[in-house]
Design an enzyme around this catalytic site. Structure first.
Site, short mmCIF file in Angstrom:
data_model
loop_
_atom_site.label_atom_id
_atom_site.label_comp_id
_atom_site.label_asym_id
_atom_site.label_seq_id
_atom_site.Cartn_x
_atom_site.Cartn_y
_atom_site.Cartn_z
N ASP A 248 -40.25 8.78 -15.76
CA ASP A 248 -38.91 8.13 -16.01
C ASP A 248 -38.00 8.54 -16.57
O ASP A 248 -37.88 9.60 -17.60
CB ASP A 248 -39.02 6.92 -17.31
N ASN B 161 -39.13 -2.37 -8.51
CA ASN B 161 -38.27 -1.13 -7.88
C ASN B 161 -37.54 -1.70 -6.45
O ASN B 161 -36.03 -1.57 -6.50
CB ASN B 161 -38.47 0.04 -7.54
C1 FPP Z 1 -37.51 5.73 -13.04
O1 FPP Z 1 -36.80 6.08 -13.07
C2 FPP Z 1 -38.13 6.02 -11.11
C3 FPP Z 1 -38.94 6.11 -10.85
C4 FPP Z 1 -38.30 4.70 -10.29
C5 FPP Z 1 -38.66 6.65 -9.43
C6 FPP Z 1 -39.99 7.99 -9.04
C7 FPP Z 1 -40.13 8.44 -8.04
C8 FPP Z 1 -39.76 9.41 -7.51
C9 FPP Z 1 -39.88 10.54 -9.06
C10 FPP Z 1 -40.10 9.94 -6.29
C11 FPP Z 1 -41.55 10.20 -5.90
C12 FPP Z 1 -41.79 11.30 -4.77
C13 FPP Z 1 -42.41 11.61 -5.21
C14 FPP Z 1 -43.15 12.98 -4.29
C15 FPP Z 1 -43.48 11.80 -6.42
P1 FPP Z 1 -35.63 5.65 -12.96
O2 FPP Z 1 -35.01 5.16 -11.67
O3 FPP Z 1 -35.64 3.70 -13.91
O4 FPP Z 1 -34.55 6.40 -14.26
P2 FPP Z 1 -33.89 5.64 -15.05
O5 FPP Z 1 -34.15 4.04 -16.11
O6 FPP Z 1 -33.09 6.62 -16.31
O7 FPP Z 1 -32.56 4.74 -14.41
#
Ligand code: FPP
Length: 243
Positions: free
Chosen positions: A24, A72
């Protein structure tokens, strides 16, 4: 000297067998830099590579990461597309390096909502790596409640068909209906980014996991942060409801 000795013995502690991570903070990391959210996810994918390598070096057997939840899909088409592209590129790379890395890939979640191309890649990556024993589980279109409901339906269907009986249901047998069938529960669940919630992640499997919440955004999460989380885990007194 005493301090040094303590540190040495702490770093020699056995790592948890199974670590699960809620990756996250990608969006906030990007916003802080005036970048699009997709740049945060790209940086998050790089962090995943570093942390997966570090887990392997430490001897962790199972690493489970929350890459995309059932919720998501509410995000913009651009953001969802960006995450799917990162996953696709990662899996293509993983297929290329399969023999060198010897990592088993598994996927927890309902993959049928992914593009046919990504579904095919997931299927290829899991079948080509099935014999390896260090395992990465990608939670994709995954929700803990959804997983439990699906398991309940699958068991109920079998019971209705006369193949099993409700009286036979135990926690162990129900676990066999989860995406994680055969995988030991995570001892340690890490959530970076400062948020203090579970967000529908591994609800069944984390009943007795130790949670470590950390105030660092996922793209900035370093191998040293993982070491800190493991140390914190070792300081916990796990009682499993006993005394
Ligand atoms: C949450 O942070 C993250 C996600 C919903 C997506 C995670 C995906 C990746 C790290 C890429 C996947 C690819 C690989 C190769 C593992 P957020 O977007 O909710 O962050 P925020 O809370 O700061 O908005």
């Amino acid at each position: 000297m005493a301090l040094f000795e303590k540190k040495k013995s702490e770093t020699q502690l056995a790592p948890p067998r199974h670590i699960a991570i809620i990756m996250d903070g990608n969006g906030r990391w990007a916003k802080n830099r005036g970048l699009p959210r997709t740049a945060g996810h790209a940086a998050g994918a790089e962090t995943f590579r570093r942390i997966a390598n570090h887990c392997r070096a430490l001897g962790v057997k199972y690493l489970t990461v929350y890459a995309f939840s059932t919720e998501n899909w509410k995000r913009s088409e651009e953001e969802v597309g960006g995450i799917m592209k990162l996953l696709k590129n990662y899996l293509l790379e993983a297929m290329r390096d399969m023999e060198k890395n010897r990592v088993r890939f598994c996927f927890f979640g309902d993959l049928t909502r992914l593009s046919p191309e990504l579904q095919e890649l997931c299927a290829q990556a899991s079948s080509a790596s099935a014999e390896y024993d260090v395992q990465v589980n990608f939670c994709l279109n995954y929700g803990g409640r959804d997983e439990i409901v699906r398991a309940a339906k699958a068991f109920a269907e079998k019971a209705a068909a006369g193949e099993c009986s409700p009286e036979d249901l135990t926690e162990e047998r129900f676990s066999e209906y989860m995406y994680s069938a055969g995988v030991p529960d995570p001892e340690l669940v890490i959530r970076p980014s400062g948020e203090l919630r579970l967000s529908n992640f591994l609800l069944w499997q984390s009943a007795y996991s130790e949670y470590v919440f950390m105030d660092v955004l996922w793209p900035d999460f370093s191998p040293a942060d993982l070491d800190k989380a493991i140390l914190e885990y070792h300081r916990r007194n796990r009682r499993f409801g006993g005394v």
